[in-house]
Design an enzyme around this catalytic site. Structure first.
Site, PDB file in Angstrom:
ATOM      1  N   GLY A 109      -0.489  47.385 119.238  1.00 42.59           N
ATOM      2  CA  GLY A 109      -1.370  46.802 118.773  1.00 42.59           C
ATOM      3  C   GLY A 109      -2.133  46.284 117.380  1.00 42.59           C
ATOM      4  O   GLY A 109      -1.535  45.284 117.483  1.00 42.59           O
ATOM      5  N   PHE A 148      -3.598  46.146 113.300  1.00 44.29           N
ATOM      6  CA  PHE A 148      -2.831  46.932 112.097  1.00 44.29           C
ATOM      7  C   PHE A 148      -4.495  47.441 111.630  1.00 44.29           C
ATOM      8  O   PHE A 148      -4.202  47.619 110.741  1.00 44.29           O
ATOM      9  CB  PHE A 148      -1.415  46.979 111.256  1.00 44.29           C
ATOM     10  N   HIS A 198       1.030  38.846 102.389  1.00 43.08           N
ATOM     11  CA  HIS A 198       0.741  37.394 102.121  1.00 43.08           C
ATOM     12  C   HIS A 198      -0.720  36.669 102.474  1.00 43.08           C
ATOM     13  O   HIS A 198      -0.357  35.315 102.391  1.00 43.08           O
ATOM     14  CB  HIS A 198       2.579  36.995 101.389  1.00 43.08           C
TER      15      HIS A 198
HETATM   16  C1  LIG Z   1       3.997  35.935 109.171  1.00 37.80           C
HETATM   17  S1  LIG Z   1       4.140  36.687 110.528  1.00 37.80           S
HETATM   18  C2  LIG Z   1       5.347  38.276 110.279  1.00 37.80           C
HETATM   19  C3  LIG Z   1       6.367  38.861 111.043  1.00 37.80           C
HETATM   20  C4  LIG Z   1       7.505  39.640 110.798  1.00 37.80           C
HETATM   21  N1  LIG Z   1       7.247  40.548 109.818  1.00 37.80           N
HETATM   22  C5  LIG Z   1       8.569  38.448 109.800  1.00 37.80           C
HETATM   23  O1  LIG Z   1       8.790  38.567 108.416  1.00 37.80           O
HETATM   24  O2  LIG Z   1       8.907  37.835 110.853  1.00 37.80           O
HETATM   25  C6  LIG Z   1       2.688  38.324 110.632  1.00 37.80           C
HETATM   26  C7  LIG Z   1       2.321  38.926 111.693  1.00 37.80           C
HETATM   27  O3  LIG Z   1       1.534  39.676 112.107  1.00 37.80           O
HETATM   28  C8  LIG Z   1       0.632  39.937 112.839  1.00 37.80           C
HETATM   29  N2  LIG Z   1      -0.257  40.397 112.747  1.00 37.80           N
HETATM   30  C9  LIG Z   1      -1.899  39.172 113.264  1.00 37.80           C
HETATM   31  N3  LIG Z   1      -2.395  40.129 112.683  1.00 37.80           N
HETATM   32  C10 LIG Z   1      -2.519  41.354 113.209  1.00 37.80           C
HETATM   33  C11 LIG Z   1      -2.904  42.704 114.218  1.00 37.80           C
HETATM   34  N4  LIG Z   1      -4.603  42.700 113.848  1.00 37.80           N
HETATM   35  N5  LIG Z   1      -1.936  43.270 114.040  1.00 37.80           N
HETATM   36  C12 LIG Z   1      -0.520  43.504 114.138  1.00 37.80           C
HETATM   37  N6  LIG Z   1      -0.117  42.265 113.609  1.00 37.80           N
HETATM   38  C13 LIG Z   1      -0.797  41.477 113.110  1.00 37.80           C
HETATM   39  C14 LIG Z   1       0.892  38.739 113.346  1.00 37.80           C
HETATM   40  O4  LIG Z   1       1.100  38.587 115.197  1.00 37.80           O
HETATM   41  C15 LIG Z   1       2.592  38.457 113.021  1.00 37.80           C
HETATM   42  O5  LIG Z   1       3.615  38.693 113.356  1.00 37.80           O
END
Ligand SMILES: C[S@@+](CC[C@H](N)C(=O)[O-])C[C@H]1O[C@@H](n2cnc3c(N)ncnc32)[C@H](O)[C@@H]1O
Length: 338
Positions: A228, A230, A248
């Protein structure tokens, strides 16, 4: 033999030329050189035929990498892995192969090439160069998304042992990892705490890559996987909601929207666990200060102080409970319902 201190101009030239090191390691990671050397030293021509690379050009790459200790050159153009190079193996415990593959990837590299634009305008370089945000670009290019997800797995594996040593997740029954990528961080928490159940939440094309990671950690039966956004909804029922390396990525307005979505899903007693780097004092901690620049150039966010997290928390209905640091500079910024 005592070494002459490096002259300022020489030290600066080394720093200026850092981009060459980034690309050289990126190419070695992309070609899988460390995996090919895992069984012992090999000749550069042999490595060229295994990777389809140009023999002379590959030799020049490898001898450059040997000059900075990533590999070691032996007689007859043979190369061996060093301790540094070993961390580029895809199966190394703290493998950086995913991160190295991502950092030099052309679209990310191009965004950094527009850093001057960001610094002159305050605007995000990635959107300036590509016209869209990185999440949309990667959703359209699954191969790039897979490289990025592997990079996030790399970074999670670098920090998770220290975070587990510093913060007790064992007091929670159900932990929801909001935007947990391919699940490396959550899988490590579940493996460390056999009584906890987990929910891995991320975009559909990202959670679809979580199977092998959950399986390798032996936690598949304790981890629900939910897809989904967030910005819409996150799963309910958790005792703790982790947001690791998420806030961040975003400017304050989007952070508050994400935190609001979490708050809506959370029971009053649930904990908000924002896992991010500590910025550290002035003149120190290049990893977090450059991560902050990376946020400016690439996703369009920033690293924050505890006070700045507290302001975001308050805007979304949380109070700031405290911060737990770890040996690697990654901290848990904890919130609770206000
Ligand atoms: C910097 S990564 C961090 C991933 C993980 N939490 C980690 O620390 O390895 C950011 C994550 O946010 C997710 N993301 C970006 N936009 C999103 C959205 N609208 N809904 C859910 N997840 C999202 C991306 O797919 C990615 O996995």
């Amino acid at each position: 033999m005592s070494q002459e201190p490096e002259r300022p101009a020489t030290a600066l030239r080394r720093l200026v030329n850092g981009y060459q090191v980034t690309q050289a390691i990126h190419v070695a990671a992309t070609l899988g050189i460390a995996d090919l050397l895992a069984g012992g030293p090999r000749g550069s021509d042999d490595l060229a035929s295994a990777t389809g690379a140009h023999p002379d050009a590959l030799y020049r790459l490898l001898r450059a990498l040997a000059s900075i200790g990533v590999v070691r050159e032996e007689a007859d153009r043979r190369f061996a892995l060093t301790d540094l190079g070993d961390c580029l193996r895809s199966d190394a415990p703290e493998s950086l192969s995913g991160w190295a593959a991502f950092v030099g990837d052309s679209y990310h590299w191009q965004a950094w090439g527009a850093l001057l634009h960001s610094v002159q305008t305050g605007e995000n370089a990635f959107r300036h160069v590509h016209g869209i945000d990185p999440w949309t670009l990667r959703a359209r290019h699954p191969e790039r998304s897979a490289v990025f997800d592997r990079a996030m797995t790399s970074l999670s594996r670098q920090v998770v042992a220290s975070v587990l040593a510093a913060y007790d997740f064992g007091r929670f029954g159900v932990v929801v990892d909001v935007a947990g990528g391919n699940g490396a961080f959550l899988a490590a928490i579940l493996a460390h705490h056999p009584a906890i159940r987990g929910v891995l939440f991320d975009q559909p094309h990202v959670v679809s890559g979580s199977g092998p990671i959950l399986e390798a950690a032996g936690v598949t039966d304790r981890c629900e996987v939910v897809a989904g956004s967030f910005f819409d909804d996150v799963p309910g029922g958790g005792d703790a909601y982790i947001l690791k390396a998420i806030l961040h990525d975003w400017e304050d307005e989007e952070c508050v929207r994400i935190l609001h979505t979490c708050r809506r899903a959370m029971a009053d007693g649930a904990a908000l666990l924002v896992v991010e780097q500590e910025l550290g004092p002035a003149n120190e901690n290049p990893a977090s200060k450059f991560s902050d620049l990376n946020m400016l150039a690439s996703p369009g966010g920033r690293e924050r102080t505890p006070e700045e997290y507290a302001v975001l928390f308050a805007a979304a209905g949380f109070r700031f409970v405290g911060v737990t640091g770890s040996a690697v500079g990654t901290a848990v910024f904890e919130g609770a319902a206000a």
